[in-house]
Design a protein around this motif. Sequence first.
Motif, mmCIF file in Angstrom:
data_model
loop_
_atom_site.group_PDB
_atom_site.id
_atom_site.type_symbol
_atom_site.label_atom_id
_atom_site.label_comp_id
_atom_site.label_asym_id
_atom_site.label_seq_id
_atom_site.Cartn_x
_atom_site.Cartn_y
_atom_site.Cartn_z
ATOM 1 N N GLY A 1 0.939 -1.030 -0.161
ATOM 2 C CA GLY A 1 -0.110 -0.023 0.223
ATOM 3 C C GLY A 1 0.937 1.247 -0.006
ATOM 4 N N ALA A 2 0.506 2.156 -0.475
ATOM 5 C CA ALA A 2 0.918 3.756 -0.435
ATOM 6 C C ALA A 2 1.420 3.935 1.042
ATOM 7 C CB ALA A 2 0.422 4.627 -1.176
ATOM 8 N N ASP A 3 0.623 3.625 1.814
ATOM 9 C CA ASP A 3 0.631 4.002 3.409
ATOM 10 C C ASP A 3 2.051 3.755 3.911
ATOM 11 O OD1 ASP A 3 -2.084 4.849 3.115
ATOM 12 O OD2 ASP A 3 -2.820 3.289 4.365
ATOM 13 N N GLU A 4 2.631 2.438 3.370
ATOM 14 C CA GLU A 4 3.955 1.751 3.846
ATOM 15 C C GLU A 4 5.013 2.925 3.299
ATOM 16 O OE1 GLU A 4 6.700 -1.885 3.717
ATOM 17 O OE2 GLU A 4 5.454 -1.455 2.117
ATOM 18 N N LEU A 5 4.765 3.256 2.079
ATOM 19 C CA LEU A 5 5.715 4.105 1.508
ATOM 20 C C LEU A 5 5.832 5.539 2.164
ATOM 21 C CD1 LEU A 5 5.440 3.341 -2.360
ATOM 22 C CD2 LEU A 5 6.764 2.199 -0.446
ATOM 23 N N ILE A 6 4.710 5.890 2.813
ATOM 24 C CA ILE A 6 4.744 7.235 3.533
ATOM 25 C C ILE A 6 5.363 7.082 4.756
ATOM 26 C CG2 ILE A 6 3.222 8.547 4.881
ATOM 27 C CD1 ILE A 6 1.035 8.091 2.907
ATOM 28 N N ASP A 7 5.163 5.982 5.529
ATOM 29 C CA ASP A 7 6.032 5.815 6.561
ATOM 30 C C ASP A 7 7.354 5.286 6.429
ATOM 31 O OD1 ASP A 7 6.112 4.938 9.601
ATOM 32 O OD2 ASP A 7 6.733 3.241 8.779
ATOM 33 N N LEU A 8 7.762 4.617 5.407
ATOM 34 C CA LEU A 8 9.214 4.384 4.811
ATOM 35 C C LEU A 8 9.953 5.572 4.891
ATOM 36 C CD1 LEU A 8 11.400 2.185 4.227
ATOM 37 C CD2 LEU A 8 10.215 2.378 1.913
ATOM 38 N N LEU A 9 9.274 6.473 4.099
ATOM 39 C CA LEU A 9 9.826 7.934 3.585
ATOM 40 C C LEU A 9 10.143 8.738 4.992
ATOM 41 C CD1 LEU A 9 8.040 8.528 0.647
ATOM 42 C CD2 LEU A 9 10.521 8.148 0.523
ATOM 43 N N LEU A 10 9.257 8.612 5.841
ATOM 44 C CA LEU A 10 9.524 9.499 6.948
ATOM 45 C C LEU A 10 10.586 8.973 7.825
ATOM 46 C CD1 LEU A 10 5.976 10.745 7.711
ATOM 47 C CD2 LEU A 10 7.509 11.822 6.592
ATOM 48 N N ARG A 11 10.629 7.675 7.825
ATOM 49 C CA ARG A 11 11.551 7.019 9.022
ATOM 50 C C ARG A 11 13.078 7.169 8.288
ATOM 51 N NH1 ARG A 11 11.440 1.301 8.513
ATOM 52 N NH2 ARG A 11 9.632 1.176 7.366
ATOM 53 N N ILE A 12 13.142 7.495 6.876
ATOM 54 C CA ILE A 12 14.407 7.740 6.374
ATOM 55 C C ILE A 12 14.797 9.226 6.481
ATOM 56 C CG2 ILE A 12 15.578 8.081 4.434
ATOM 57 C CD1 ILE A 12 14.010 5.754 3.093
ATOM 58 N N VAL A 13 13.784 10.093 6.470
ATOM 59 C CA VAL A 13 14.059 11.541 6.594
ATOM 60 C C VAL A 13 13.975 12.350 7.878
ATOM 61 C CG1 VAL A 13 13.824 11.873 4.114
ATOM 62 C CG2 VAL A 13 12.163 12.319 5.646
ATOM 63 N N LEU A 14 13.122 11.686 8.703
ATOM 64 C CA LEU A 14 12.632 12.409 9.803
ATOM 65 C C LEU A 14 13.712 12.210 11.353
ATOM 66 C CD1 LEU A 14 8.879 12.926 10.341
ATOM 67 C CD2 LEU A 14 10.671 14.562 9.282
ATOM 68 N N GLU A 15 14.257 13.157 11.965
ATOM 69 C CA GLU A 15 14.909 12.919 13.021
ATOM 70 C C GLU A 15 13.810 13.426 14.230
ATOM 71 O OE1 GLU A 15 17.736 11.903 13.998
ATOM 72 O OE2 GLU A 15 19.097 12.085 12.026
ATOM 73 N N PRO A 16 13.802 13.060 15.299
ATOM 74 C CA PRO A 16 12.824 13.410 16.527
ATOM 75 C C PRO A 16 12.881 14.748 16.509
ATOM 76 C CG PRO A 16 14.114 11.583 17.077
ATOM 77 C CD PRO A 16 14.742 11.766 15.783
ATOM 78 N N GLY A 17 11.667 15.484 16.372
ATOM 79 C CA GLY A 17 11.694 16.789 16.456
ATOM 80 C C GLY A 17 11.471 17.764 15.183
ATOM 81 N N ASP A 18 11.940 16.894 13.997
ATOM 82 C CA ASP A 18 11.721 17.581 12.741
ATOM 83 C C ASP A 18 10.463 17.841 12.427
ATOM 84 O OD1 ASP A 18 14.449 17.664 12.164
ATOM 85 O OD2 ASP A 18 14.592 15.537 11.128
ATOM 86 N N PHE A 19 10.054 18.817 11.444
ATOM 87 C CA PHE A 19 9.173 19.331 11.084
ATOM 88 C C PHE A 19 8.769 18.645 9.746
ATOM 89 C CE2 PHE A 19 10.217 22.699 13.947
ATOM 90 C CZ PHE A 19 9.073 22.902 14.703
ATOM 91 N N ILE A 20 7.354 18.581 9.504
ATOM 92 C CA ILE A 20 6.841 18.395 8.019
ATOM 93 C C ILE A 20 5.509 19.458 7.893
ATOM 94 C CG2 ILE A 20 7.254 15.931 8.356
ATOM 95 C CD1 ILE A 20 3.963 15.700 8.086
ATOM 96 N N VAL A 21 5.317 19.836 6.722
ATOM 97 C CA VAL A 21 4.357 20.565 6.246
ATOM 98 C C VAL A 21 3.064 19.777 5.844
ATOM 99 C CG1 VAL A 21 3.519 22.750 4.886
ATOM 100 C CG2 VAL A 21 5.625 22.485 5.818
#
Length: 455
Positions: free
Chosen positions: A164-184
């Motif tokens: 599912g595309a849902d898994e890819l959303i989580d995967l991408l965020l696990r790659i780029v986000l450090e704790p406390g990072d922002f998304i818009v």
Amino acid sequence: CHIFVSLTIQTRAKAHTTFTLTHIQCPAPFRVTGAMLTSQSCSVMHDMSVTRLFFKKYSPQKLSGVKCRAFKNTDFVRKHILDLAPYQPIVPFDVLSEQLDIPVDEIVKLDANENPYGPPEAVFKALAQSKFPHIYPDPESRRLRAQLSLDCGIPADNILVGCGADELIDLLLRIVLEPGDFIVNTPPTFGMYAFDCAINAGRVIDIPRGEAPGFKINVRGIQEAVREYKPKVLFLTSPNNPDGSIIDPEDIDELLKLPVLVILDEAYIEFCNSQESRMPDVLQHDNLVVLRTFSKRAGLAGIRIGYGAVPLWLMNYCWRVKQPYNVSVLAEEAACAALESKEYLQRVKDLLVEERGRLFSKLEQFSSLTPYPSNSNFILTKYVFSLCDDLQRTDETHRVTGDAAELKSYLATRGIIVRYYSSPEQLKSCIRISVGKPEHTDRLISALQAYFSDV
């Protein structure tokens, strides 16, 4: 409470042995006042103040250290998860049937934007003839990615497949986000963006969309947020869920100039006749990811298969982080069979787009309902109380109050399931209706007529 007891003993073999005993339950407060060793397999006796340990294998030796720590179960949970609200998924057919006491085949499910026609016949044949369900799947989904390359017009090296595309959303965020990072985020929109951000200890900057019916994104507001907060990711959805609006291509081009990873969700792009997919643009923009799914156009929501166009530099890290067998053998075979059924996919798309127009016209006939134009396979509809519908009811139980929750509940008693919203403000008192088959529309309109008429 629970106690961890760690102790070190010296045996006659001159070695120091450390035992850690976990989950010794006792009432609080707790303190250790003494210990005696006579048995290696521990038997624990405790009261408010004494723990005695017995080991048979070793003769009694002097206890060189006892350390105790009381803990709560939640001490083991990551702090940002403690207050995380669970995602509210849809209710499956069998549960709905039990709750409503209505047979499954009599339920009209219009709440989750599923494809009412289901997958092409080739999918059922492929699943029935699957030869290797006992063998682990190809971790790179090579066959499917090759077919998607032809379908999307981009190299297979730029295509990532997920559960599912849902898994890819989580995967991408696990790659780029450090704790406390922002998304818009641009609400109202798909709830998984904020949900997965929270799971990954990120923070969300909401730049709300404009008022209905346009639900336009605030380009200037997004630009200012990027300058101020320096977010890692910007999520855009076109067509947007839950309103079906599309983003102007010029606005996407302008936002791609920002120093932020733009993840464009095109789950419903097949139902939009005025725009093409931006997947090929990934080859020109290192900060663009485009997500798609088989759930809507191919009727594979239950099988879970999605895909995305990803720049090569980011693909390198996706291969490192993703689960090796995230796409099952059956899911890949089903998706390949669906892609080979182009005539069926086009016919179903045409049927749903045609029925979307018919449903919109029918909803417009109710003065208390305001359907919003949609480029997707659903229609968001505002419910506002109107005296024109002659809503005075003799049955106070079903008296109309202008509450979308009440309307949703009434439709459910008739076996028709829709989604309703109470927030944010743009969605207050709205229901979202998935486009079904013509007979589904007929049942819905009949139920609405009953609802908006005198009893």
